[in-house]
Design a protein around this motif. Sequence first.
Motif, short mmCIF file in Angstrom:
data_model
loop_
_atom_site.label_atom_id
_atom_site.label_comp_id
_atom_site.label_asym_id
_atom_site.label_seq_id
_atom_site.Cartn_x
_atom_site.Cartn_y
_atom_site.Cartn_z
N GLY A 189 0.82 -1.21 0.00
CA GLY A 189 0.00 0.00 0.00
C GLY A 189 0.85 1.26 0.00
N TYR A 190 1.92 1.24 0.79
CA TYR A 190 2.80 2.42 0.81
C TYR A 190 3.48 2.60 -0.54
N GLY A 191 3.92 1.49 -1.14
CA GLY A 191 4.55 1.58 -2.45
C GLY A 191 3.59 2.10 -3.51
N LEU A 192 2.34 1.67 -3.44
CA LEU A 192 1.34 2.15 -4.40
C LEU A 192 1.10 3.66 -4.23
N ALA A 193 1.06 4.12 -2.97
CA ALA A 193 0.86 5.55 -2.72
C ALA A 193 2.04 6.37 -3.23
N VAL A 194 3.25 5.83 -3.10
CA VAL A 194 4.43 6.50 -3.66
C VAL A 194 4.32 6.56 -5.18
N LEU A 195 3.84 5.48 -5.77
CA LEU A 195 3.67 5.43 -7.23
C LEU A 195 2.69 6.49 -7.71
N PHE A 196 1.64 6.75 -6.91
CA PHE A 196 0.65 7.77 -7.24
C PHE A 196 1.12 9.17 -6.84
N ASP A 197 2.33 9.26 -6.25
CA ASP A 197 2.92 10.54 -5.84
C ASP A 197 2.02 11.28 -4.85
N LEU A 198 1.51 10.54 -3.87
CA LEU A 198 0.67 11.14 -2.84
C LEU A 198 1.55 11.75 -1.75
N PRO A 199 1.04 12.73 -1.01
CA PRO A 199 1.81 13.32 0.10
C PRO A 199 2.01 12.30 1.23
#
Length: 327
Positions: free
Chosen positions: A199-209
């Motif tokens: 989940g953290y990796g996916l959020a990084v992929l989406f460039d989320l804060p």
Amino acid sequence: MLGLGCTVEVSQLGEHIRRPIGVLLALVCQFVIMPLVAFLLALAFSLDDVAAMAVLLCGCCPGGNLSNIMSLLVHGEMNLSIIMTISSTLLALVLMPLCLWIYSRAWINTPVVNLMPFGAIILTLCSTLIPIGLGVMLRYRYTRVADIVLKASLWSLLVTLVMLFILTGAMLGPDLLSTIPPSVYVVAILMPLCGYAAGYGLAVLFDLPPNSRRSVSLETGCQNVQLCTAILKLAFPPQLMGGMYMFPLLYALFQAAEAGIFILAYRMYRKEVLHKADPMVDGEDTDITYQRFHDEDIDFDSSYGAVTVSDPNTIMLDPCPPDPTPV
């Protein structure tokens, strides 16, 4: 859930609805990543049919309410967290049977879709939506009351969790725990850990804060174990499942323990490395999840002329300031 609804700002919630990134993340996290993680772990550890079905059911469930609570404790983006929980529960009515139909055929021939208790899913959805909706209304209409409800709900949650762990330890006992294979314990440890990391990796992929990354991570790893338990009890006979009825409870314990380590590490990093105090300690007008800056009209006079802030995005300077000789 009523208290968590009190953390939601209506304006920011509307922004998430207009840009449905939360719905997309919920779909990918809960019905792509977690079922695949459960399936691969069951294959990797060569679980028997019964154990594999318990693991797979847990992996195909929507996000649990625990993720919202944990997001609150790591100053995550609560609006995103709650949108993801609600979206995954709604999507579970269609995507959970689909995931089970795809993956369960590796172990059983009976279509698990026919065994799905849709009433339990709808009940879970209502028990999430109704109190959150009331909490949002309280925050919108009565801010002070919402703050009181939030604090009361957190204390009641703490008491409830302590009681839950005590009762769980008393109910399981060594005899029942010994019937569960060691490989199932390993899967129960690794599965939420893989969910948090993915989940953290996916959020990084989406460039989320960063605060949204923490929320997505917790939302992915935390499963609705109550729903999983209900499905196991309603769809499978006790003589078939045996000790595997306890897998959702094991998963709940390990996902809470790992999330607790995550929260402790974050708070230590925030305090020791970033040197930031907890918002509740500062005495400022903040809530637990994020700091709310109120736009106020400010008039400030100095030797360089008048500065007036009448709008958050507009600053007007006196065009004829006095002699700018430094003092």
